[in-house]
Structures are given as structure tokens and as C-alpha cells.
Design a protein around this motif. Structure first.
Motif, mmCIF file in Angstrom:
data_model
loop_
_atom_site.group_PDB
_atom_site.id
_atom_site.type_symbol
_atom_site.label_atom_id
_atom_site.label_comp_id
_atom_site.label_asym_id
_atom_site.label_seq_id
_atom_site.Cartn_x
_atom_site.Cartn_y
_atom_site.Cartn_z
ATOM 1 N N LEU A 1 0.837 -1.195 0.000
ATOM 2 C CA LEU A 1 0.000 0.000 0.000
ATOM 3 C C LEU A 1 0.874 1.249 0.000
ATOM 4 O O LEU A 1 1.742 1.408 0.860
ATOM 5 C CB LEU A 1 -0.931 -0.006 1.209
ATOM 6 C CG LEU A 1 -1.946 -1.156 1.221
ATOM 7 C CD1 LEU A 1 -2.769 -1.122 2.496
ATOM 8 C CD2 LEU A 1 -2.845 -1.107 -0.017
ATOM 9 N N PRO A 2 0.653 2.163 -0.947
ATOM 10 C CA PRO A 2 1.596 3.281 -1.148
ATOM 11 C C PRO A 2 1.320 4.487 -0.262
ATOM 12 O O PRO A 2 0.179 4.866 -0.025
ATOM 13 C CB PRO A 2 1.366 3.645 -2.614
ATOM 14 C CG PRO A 2 -0.072 3.294 -2.864
ATOM 15 C CD PRO A 2 -0.356 2.090 -2.007
ATOM 16 N N VAL B 1 4.309 0.077 -6.988
ATOM 17 C CA VAL B 1 3.214 -0.893 -6.991
ATOM 18 C C VAL B 1 2.477 -0.872 -8.324
ATOM 19 O O VAL B 1 2.014 -1.921 -8.813
ATOM 20 C CB VAL B 1 2.257 -0.643 -5.799
ATOM 21 C CG1 VAL B 1 1.457 0.634 -5.977
ATOM 22 C CG2 VAL B 1 1.306 -1.823 -5.616
ATOM 23 N N LEU B 2 2.381 0.289 -8.959
ATOM 24 C CA LEU B 2 1.741 0.341 -10.276
ATOM 25 C C LEU B 2 2.562 -0.402 -11.322
ATOM 26 O O LEU B 2 2.012 -1.040 -12.228
ATOM 27 C CB LEU B 2 1.532 1.800 -10.701
ATOM 28 C CG LEU B 2 0.518 2.591 -9.877
ATOM 29 C CD1 LEU B 2 0.430 4.030 -10.379
ATOM 30 C CD2 LEU B 2 -0.860 1.934 -9.925
ATOM 31 N N GLU B 3 3.870 -0.345 -11.194
ATOM 32 C CA GLU B 3 4.735 -1.091 -12.112
ATOM 33 C C GLU B 3 4.561 -2.592 -11.899
ATOM 34 O O GLU B 3 4.527 -3.371 -12.867
ATOM 35 C CB GLU B 3 6.191 -0.677 -11.913
ATOM 36 C CG GLU B 3 7.156 -1.256 -12.936
ATOM 37 C CD GLU B 3 6.914 -0.742 -14.347
ATOM 38 O OE1 GLU B 3 7.288 -1.470 -15.297
ATOM 39 O OE2 GLU B 3 6.365 0.372 -14.511
ATOM 40 N N GLU B 4 4.443 -2.998 -10.637
ATOM 41 C CA GLU B 4 4.189 -4.413 -10.330
ATOM 42 C C GLU B 4 2.873 -4.869 -10.968
ATOM 43 O O GLU B 4 2.794 -5.940 -11.561
ATOM 44 C CB GLU B 4 4.133 -4.619 -8.822
ATOM 45 C CG GLU B 4 5.469 -4.589 -8.123
ATOM 46 C CD GLU B 4 6.162 -5.937 -8.160
ATOM 47 O OE1 GLU B 4 5.505 -6.951 -8.468
ATOM 48 O OE2 GLU B 4 7.372 -5.970 -7.891
ATOM 49 N N LEU B 5 1.844 -4.049 -10.820
ATOM 50 C CA LEU B 5 0.541 -4.398 -11.391
ATOM 51 C C LEU B 5 0.604 -4.454 -12.907
ATOM 52 O O LEU B 5 0.022 -5.353 -13.534
ATOM 53 C CB LEU B 5 -0.502 -3.375 -10.929
ATOM 54 C CG LEU B 5 -0.879 -3.428 -9.439
ATOM 55 C CD1 LEU B 5 -1.660 -2.174 -9.043
ATOM 56 C CD2 LEU B 5 -1.713 -4.674 -9.140
ATOM 57 N N SER C 1 -4.203 2.469 -11.881
ATOM 58 C CA SER C 1 -4.602 3.783 -11.376
ATOM 59 C C SER C 1 -5.168 4.596 -12.532
ATOM 60 O O SER C 1 -4.453 5.327 -13.203
ATOM 61 C CB SER C 1 -3.411 4.508 -10.740
ATOM 62 O OG SER C 1 -3.806 5.753 -10.193
ATOM 63 N N TRP C 2 -6.442 4.475 -12.763
ATOM 64 C CA TRP C 2 -7.084 5.112 -13.910
ATOM 65 C C TRP C 2 -7.197 6.619 -13.666
ATOM 66 O O TRP C 2 -7.649 7.056 -12.601
ATOM 67 C CB TRP C 2 -8.464 4.523 -14.148
ATOM 68 C CG TRP C 2 -8.446 3.092 -14.621
ATOM 69 C CD1 TRP C 2 -7.521 2.135 -14.315
ATOM 70 C CD2 TRP C 2 -9.403 2.469 -15.470
ATOM 71 N NE1 TRP C 2 -7.842 0.951 -14.928
ATOM 72 C CE2 TRP C 2 -8.989 1.126 -15.638
ATOM 73 C CE3 TRP C 2 -10.559 2.906 -16.094
ATOM 74 C CZ2 TRP C 2 -9.710 0.221 -16.423
ATOM 75 C CZ3 TRP C 2 -11.278 2.011 -16.873
ATOM 76 C CH2 TRP C 2 -10.851 0.684 -17.045
ATOM 77 N N ALA D 1 -7.012 -0.904 -9.432
ATOM 78 C CA ALA D 1 -6.531 -1.137 -8.070
ATOM 79 C C ALA D 1 -6.701 0.070 -7.159
ATOM 80 O O ALA D 1 -6.997 -0.076 -5.969
ATOM 81 C CB ALA D 1 -5.059 -1.541 -8.107
ATOM 82 N N PHE D 2 -6.484 1.285 -7.702
ATOM 83 C CA PHE D 2 -6.489 2.498 -6.873
ATOM 84 C C PHE D 2 -7.347 3.576 -7.520
ATOM 85 O O PHE D 2 -7.376 3.719 -8.747
ATOM 86 C CB PHE D 2 -5.067 3.051 -6.700
ATOM 87 C CG PHE D 2 -4.113 2.120 -6.029
ATOM 88 C CD1 PHE D 2 -4.190 1.883 -4.663
ATOM 89 C CD2 PHE D 2 -3.132 1.462 -6.759
ATOM 90 C CE1 PHE D 2 -3.311 1.018 -4.035
ATOM 91 C CE2 PHE D 2 -2.244 0.591 -6.137
ATOM 92 C CZ PHE D 2 -2.338 0.368 -4.774
#
Length: 456
Positions: A198-199, A208-212, A220-221, A294-295
Motif C-alpha cells: 500500500l503506497p 506498486v503500479l509497475e508491479e501491477l 490507477s485510472w 486497483a487504486f
């Protein structure tokens, strides 16, 4: 698994559509009022003094008060329950709530007050107090606040200050509703990520966005619409050390390097593939509820909406610190007293009894998914058990409100919001879009100063 669209994904901020008409319609009438008299009308001063007497209670004949709000969604029920309780506890005062969509509310209220058919008590957002004050739609409440013994210590300095315009108080804060970072537990779990991912910072967020992304998930739209992209931009602008407008309301400042930095970060999320391009209105929230996002940077008004969706596993954090300092966009509902016709001034004392009671019961109002304004409510064990709202409340020290400038909402809607939209849709570069919008805003601000300048 696909789910139906979450109902009312805008929640409280559905008030925004139609705001551009604010200056063109109501503003013209206000300008005429101001031309004739630069000082405050005598009846407004007298009404404010009469209202302060309500701090000692109301002993007059039975009376029914009209209370106007824009609580049309999940916030309506909690307010109706509060009003029912107030009516049970007061033999000589009955309150009836009238509800209008926020989009229409801010045009209906000044027209009704000017015609002598306005409500006794109303709810306004903090960013609308300045405009209502120069329209002389609402009364100054300094005497009322003093008589009730209210001050910053009862709320917080930032919340208390949000009710002030040109040195006078016009609102008593009822709640605060900032942005937060909602996260989808299912999406993170399916990607092999837990709570440790969690960022809290820019580095955490991008990591975390790179991981996703490596697992085929755009996490993260970025929305080109005010809700949620425009509010995300304002938060990022303040985090970068920028401001929306100058304190005197004469210049737009969002075209600064801080503004370019904020908008460029949003573009970076798209360019890196963390967000789709051309995200439609509400598509970010719909994807979130369908376990495809995700976010989402969204407001506290989504708590009850997301909680009502079967099978949706989610949580919330303070928004991550992307810039050099912590900051987050927020707004606040304020209780106000509209100006009354001379025949209705006897109702003012009863109105203050209701305002005082409602303010002191802001913990119950938290059921609507808001952070209560009263400090004692926020510090209570009952509120701390409202886990998600308590997380939003952690941000109060860094909440930033739109500036108290008359007509500023309409200026922002017709300039900055369009610039964010153009840049996020990749039709203009961030610097170009913001600088052009700032020039257009400066012209509108100059008109505002001519119409609204001087003491309210």
C-alpha cells in the motif's frame, strides 16, 4: 466477475454540473445589488443580532422551520433521522427538510431568498460561502458563533477558517469531506500484493503500479473529469507547493511550474501504461467496483456506495504524498442562515437553536459517510470505530479548501477544469493547457472583481 455500475458514483459532488451558469445567471442579479449599495444592508445586521439570541433557546409559539439541503443520495437518510430526533426533543420547533440536487440548489437558493421565499436554515459547501455572501443570500454569523461560544478549538483551525470570507464568518462547519486513496483488495491479492504494497509516497505508488502493470493490470485510472481527475490535480498542485488563485482573487496561479508538475504526473500514469487513455466519466470508479482498477483518488462520499456493493473488497488510505509536501483537496458542508424578509425575523432565534443542536450532533451525521466537524465527535471512541472515516480524518491537518473568492467556482469550471480535461485526453501539453486556461481565468477574475469587489 462483472458487476453492475455502482449507483450514484458521484455521491455528494453531483452538485457540479451546471455551475458555469452561476455567474451568467445569478451573478448578474448580484452585480445589480452590489452597484446600489457597497455597505451591508441594515436588515442583515439586525437579523444577525436577532439570530444570536437563539443561543439562549426559543420560548416563542410553535413554529415550523424550512431547512434546505442537497442531500439527495445516501446522506439523505441520516439527516432525516437527525431531524426526526430534533423534532421529538423540541415541542415548539418543527423542522422540515427540502431537498434539491446540488446542481440546481445554488441557483434556486439566492432566487428564493431574494423573493422572500427562502428557507430558515440551509447547508452550503465551503467553496460557495463567498458567492452567497456577496449575493447577500446568507447572514454573517460572528455574533451567533460568539453567543454559542464556538471557536477553532471546537473544530480545527482549518475547518473553522473555511467558514470565513473577508473577515466575517458565514458558516458553521458540519463536516469535512476530503479525497482519499481507495484500494481494491481483490486486485492487489490477485497480483500477489498485500498490505505491504500500500503506497504512501510517490516512489511507493509508482512501484506498486509497475508491479501491477507487469501482471497485465492498469492500476490507477486517470479521469479527465473534475470527479475525480480535477480534484486529484488540485491535491497534486498543493503538494507541489502551488496555489489555484491569488488570495485577492485577481490572478490564476495554477499555470505555475507547480501546476505543470502536478498535471505532468497525471500524464505520466497514462504514458507509462498504468491508466488507459480516454477514461470516461465514472469509468475509473466502475472499473474499481468491477475489480479492474486497483487504486482510485476519490472522496469520502464513496464510502457508503462502495460498502453497499456485494463482494467488493476494498480499503482506504490517505492520499499518497507525490510532491514535496502533504496536501489533499477537501470541502465541507456548512450550516448557514439565509437572509429573511422583515416579516420572518422572529424565526431566526429558533433557527439558531436548530443550528446549535445539529452542530453538537455531528457524530450521528457521520453515518452519512462524512468526517464530523466537531473535535469532540472525531475524538470519541464511537468515531474511532468508524475505521475508514477515521482514516480520512487523519488528513484534516493537511486538507486544503478552495479559496474563499466570490464566483471562483464558475471561473475554475470554465478554465482549469477544461485544461485538465484537454491534457489528460492528450489534446494539449500540460504547460500549454494550463497557461492558456490561466490567461482566460485572469480575464474572468477581473470581471469578478468589478462585480464583487469591496465589502460584502
Amino acid at each position: 466477475m462483472q458487476r453492475a455500475r455502482a449507483p450514484g458514483t458521484h455521491g455528494d459532488p453531483g452538485r457540479q454540473p451546471g455551475r458555469r451558469a452561476l455567474l451568467a445567471g445569478v451573478g448578474a442579479t448580484a452585480g445589480l445589488l452590489l452597484l446600489g449599495c457597497r455597505g451591508e444592508p441594515v436588515d442583515v445586521r439586525q437579523q444577525a443580532a436577532i439570530a444570536a439570541g437563539g443561543s439562549r433557546g426559543y420560548a416563542g409559539p410553535a413554529i415550523e422551520l424550512a431547512f434546505w439541503t442537497g442531500f439527495t443520495g445516501g446522506d439523505r437518510g441520516p439527516m432525516e433521522r437527525l431531524i426526526a430526533r430534533f423534532n421529538r426533543e423540541h415541542d415548539n420547533i418543527a423542522v422540515r427538510m427540502g431537498v434539491t440536487r446540488w446542481a440546481d440548489f445554488y441557483q434556486k437558493l439566492p432566487a428564493a431568498v431574494d423573493s422572500g421565499r427562502g428557507p430558515d436554515v440551509a447547508v452550503l459547501h465551503a467553496d460557495q460561502l463567498a458567492t452567497a455572501a456577496v449575493h447577500r443570500t446568507i447572514l454573517p454569523l460572528d455574533d451567533v458563533a460568539d453567543a454559542l461560544g464556538l471557536g477553532a478549538d471546537d473544530f480545527s483551525q482549518v475547518l473553522w477558517d473555511a467558514g470565513v470570507f473577508r473577515g466575517r464568518r458565514y458558516g458553521i462547519p458540519l463536516d469535512v469531506h476530503p479525497l482519499g486513496l481507495y484500494y481494491n483488495r481483490t486486485v492487489l491479492a490477485d497480483a500477489g500484493l498485500g498490505d505491504t504494497a500500500l503506497p504512501r509516497s510517490r516512489r511507493d505508488y509508482l512501484a506498486v503500479l509497475e508491479e501491477l502493470k507487469g501482471r497485465g493490470i492498469q492500476g490507477s485510472w486517470v479521469s479527465p473529469a473534475l470527479f475525480t481527475g480535477g480534484l486529484m490535480f488540485q491535491s497534486l498542485l498543493w503538494q507541489a507547493g502551488g496555489e489555484l488563485f491569488s488570495e485577492d482573487g485577481a490572478r490564476a496561479l495554477f499555470g505555475s511550474e507547480a501546476g505543470v508538475e502536478a498535471l505532468s504526473f497525471m500524464l505520466e500514469l497514462i504514458e507509462r501504461g498504468y491508466s488507459p487513455r480516454d477514461v470516461g466519466q465514472d469509468a475509473d470508479s466502475i472499473a474499481f467496483t468491477n475489480d479492474r482498477n486497483a487504486f482510485i483518488w476519490n472522496g469520502i462520499w464513496m464510502l457508503n456506495i462502495y460498502a453497499s456493493i456485494p463482494g467488493l473488497r476494498w480499503g482506504v488510505l490517505p492520499v499518497p504524498t507525490i510532491g514535496a509536501q502533504r496536501a489533499v483537496w477537501g470541502n465541507s458542508h456548512h450550516l448557514v442562515l439565509p437572509r429573511q424578509p422583515s416579516s420572518g425575523q422572529g424565526r431566526l432565534k429558533a433557527s439558531v437553536v436548530f443550528v446549535d443542536w445539529l452542530s453538537r450532533h455531528s457524530l450521528e451525521w457521520a453515518e452519512a459517510g462524512m468526517v464530523p466537524a466537531r473535535r469532540e465527535a472525531r475524538e470519541s471512541a464511537a468515531f474511532r470505530r468508524m475505521t475508514e472515516q477515521a482514516i480520512f480524518a487523519e488528513q484534516i491537518p493537511v486538507v486544503r479548501f478552495p479559496p474563499a473568492i466570490a464566483g471562483i467556482d464558475a471561473v475554475r469550471a470554465s478554465t482549469l477544469d477544461l485544461a485538465v480535461n484537454e491534457a489528460v485526453l492528450m489534446r494539449s501539453a500540460p504547460r500549454e493547457a494550463l497557461r492558456r486556461a490561466a490567461r482566460e481565468a485572469d480575464a474572468l477574475l477581473s470581471d469578478n472583481l468589478r462585480k464583487f469587489g469591496g465589502a460584502p
